[in-house]
Design an enzyme around this catalytic site. Structure first.
Site, short mmCIF file in Angstrom:
data_model
loop_
_atom_site.label_atom_id
_atom_site.label_comp_id
_atom_site.label_asym_id
_atom_site.label_seq_id
_atom_site.Cartn_x
_atom_site.Cartn_y
_atom_site.Cartn_z
N HIS A 142 0.81 -1.22 0.00
CA HIS A 142 0.00 0.00 0.00
C HIS A 142 0.85 1.27 0.00
O HIS A 142 0.32 2.36 -0.26
CB HIS A 142 -0.92 0.04 1.22
CG HIS A 142 -1.99 -1.00 1.22
ND1 HIS A 142 -2.85 -1.18 0.17
CD2 HIS A 142 -2.33 -1.93 2.16
CE1 HIS A 142 -3.69 -2.17 0.45
NE2 HIS A 142 -3.39 -2.65 1.64
N ASP A 179 -2.90 -10.60 -2.18
CA ASP A 179 -3.43 -10.07 -0.93
C ASP A 179 -4.90 -9.72 -1.12
O ASP A 179 -5.32 -9.34 -2.21
CB ASP A 179 -2.65 -8.82 -0.52
CG ASP A 179 -2.94 -8.35 0.88
OD1 ASP A 179 -2.16 -8.69 1.79
OD2 ASP A 179 -3.96 -7.64 1.07
N HIS A 181 -6.43 -7.22 -0.15
CA HIS A 181 -6.56 -5.78 -0.45
C HIS A 181 -5.74 -5.45 -1.69
O HIS A 181 -4.62 -5.96 -1.87
CB HIS A 181 -6.06 -4.95 0.73
CG HIS A 181 -6.71 -5.27 2.03
ND1 HIS A 181 -6.15 -6.12 2.95
CD2 HIS A 181 -7.90 -4.86 2.54
CE1 HIS A 181 -6.95 -6.22 4.01
NE2 HIS A 181 -8.02 -5.47 3.78
N ASP A 266 -4.45 -12.91 3.79
CA ASP A 266 -5.65 -12.41 4.47
C ASP A 266 -6.93 -12.67 3.69
O ASP A 266 -8.01 -12.25 4.12
CB ASP A 266 -5.53 -10.93 4.81
CG ASP A 266 -4.89 -10.10 3.71
OD1 ASP A 266 -4.61 -10.64 2.61
OD2 ASP A 266 -4.67 -8.90 3.93
#
Length: 331
Positions: A142, A179, A181, A266
């Site tokens: 990120h 991931d 996200h 995740d």
């Protein structure tokens, strides 16, 4: 130039002469986002301890990395931002955004986390390791050029890609981000770059709000970003279909010299921060598809970097399945 890695004698087998590297440094446990935060030191400790209990750590090439040089960080991040993070760690604890904080040990941990990416690249590019898993924190995908966000300080996978190009002469690089996200920082770093192909499949709509299928790159990089958003509840079958039917043909088209994985775990069905339904078998299957592609196109070169994954049982179990599918424990 990146040397030509030995090709396997049979399809789907990683070079058996080189072990899989496990990059770890205990100082990465010194970084803290504050009490009760899901991105906590126990994440990497749980992975290491699980592998040790299972007798698997001794079957890996364990590498203790050095801190990442500032010059390598600056290939991805603004120098003013790097200094801002250093100063924030000196004044710590400091809250950088609602999700991301630093503690007194965060500067060293962040340099070692990015340094772990470099060490893995060096080991794989030199042939010392056939593939590598970087078990460090804080995570990175990120992090923008001038902004920390989403638990991330420096973008480890982007730093790895530039290091492979600068130090080892790599040309085409593939980054696969599974991931849960979307990796906004990685996508933005390479949005206009036609030497790095970025692929992400992730829960959507979801944090950070980016990653729609319409985002395909800009300028020279147009067509070198591929997002495949998935709805909440997607599991092994959906992910495997995407990797088999969407990603694999793209890998054959791109023909990368190295494959990097932003390996967040995740999307596991037991993870507390998302709503996906992957299992260890799903992670193993995705890894196997990438391993076969790496054997076909780049001598088995895969460098995997830990991103998310917050359940302390599901995370190490998923990492074990991932490492096994990389060929780490083959006799």
């Amino acid at each position: 130039m990146l040397g030509q890695a030995p090709r396997p004698a049979t399809g789907g087998a990683v070079n058996q002469r080189a072990p899989v590297a496990f990059v770890f440094h205990d100082r990465c446990l010194e970084h803290s986002n504050g009490p009760g935060h899901p991105e906590r030191p126990e994440r990497v400790a749980a992975i290491r301890d699980h592998l040790a209990r299972r007798g698997l750590l001794d079957r890996l090439l364990v590498i203790r990395p050095d801190p990442c040089p500032i010059e390598s960080l600056a290939r991805v991040h603004e120098r003013g931002y790097i200094e801002t993070i250093r100063r924030a760690c000196e004044r710590a604890p400091v809250q950088l955004d609602p999700d991301t904080a630093v503690s007194p040990g965060s500067w060293e941990a962040a340099l070692l986390s990015a340094g772990g990416a470099l060490a893995a690249c060096d080991a794989v590019a030199s042939g010392k390791a056939g593939a590598a898993f970087v078990c460090t924190r804080p995570p990175g995908h990120h992090a923008e050029a001038g902004r920390a966000m989403g638990f991330c300080l420096f973008n480890n996978v982007a730093i790895a890609a530039r290091h492979l190009q600068d130090r080892h002469g790599a040309g085409r690089i593939l980054i696969v981000d599974w991931d849960v996200h979307h990796g906004n920082g990685t996508q933005n770093t390479f949005a206009a770059d036609d030497t790095v192909f970025y692929f992400s499949t992730h829960q959507f709509p979801f944090y950070p709000g980016t990653g729609s299928a319409r985002e395909t790159g800009t300028g020279r990089g147009a067509g070198y970003t591929l997002n495949y958003p998935l709805p909440a509840g997607s599991g092994d079958a959906e992910y495997i279909e995407v990797f088999r039917d969407v990603l694999r043909p793209e890998i054959d088209r791109v023909q990368p010299e190295v494959i990097l994985i932003s390996a967040g775990f995740d999307a596991h069905r037991d993870d507390p921060l998302a709503g996906m339904s992957l299992t260890e078998k799903g992670y193993a299957a995705m890894t196997s598809i990438l391993r076969e592609a790496a054997d076909r196109h780049c001598g088995g070169r895969i460098i995997s970097l830990l991103e998310g994954g917050y359940d302390l049982v599901a995370l190490p179990a998923s990492v074990e399945a991932h490492l096994e599918a990389l060929g780490a424990f083959a006799d």
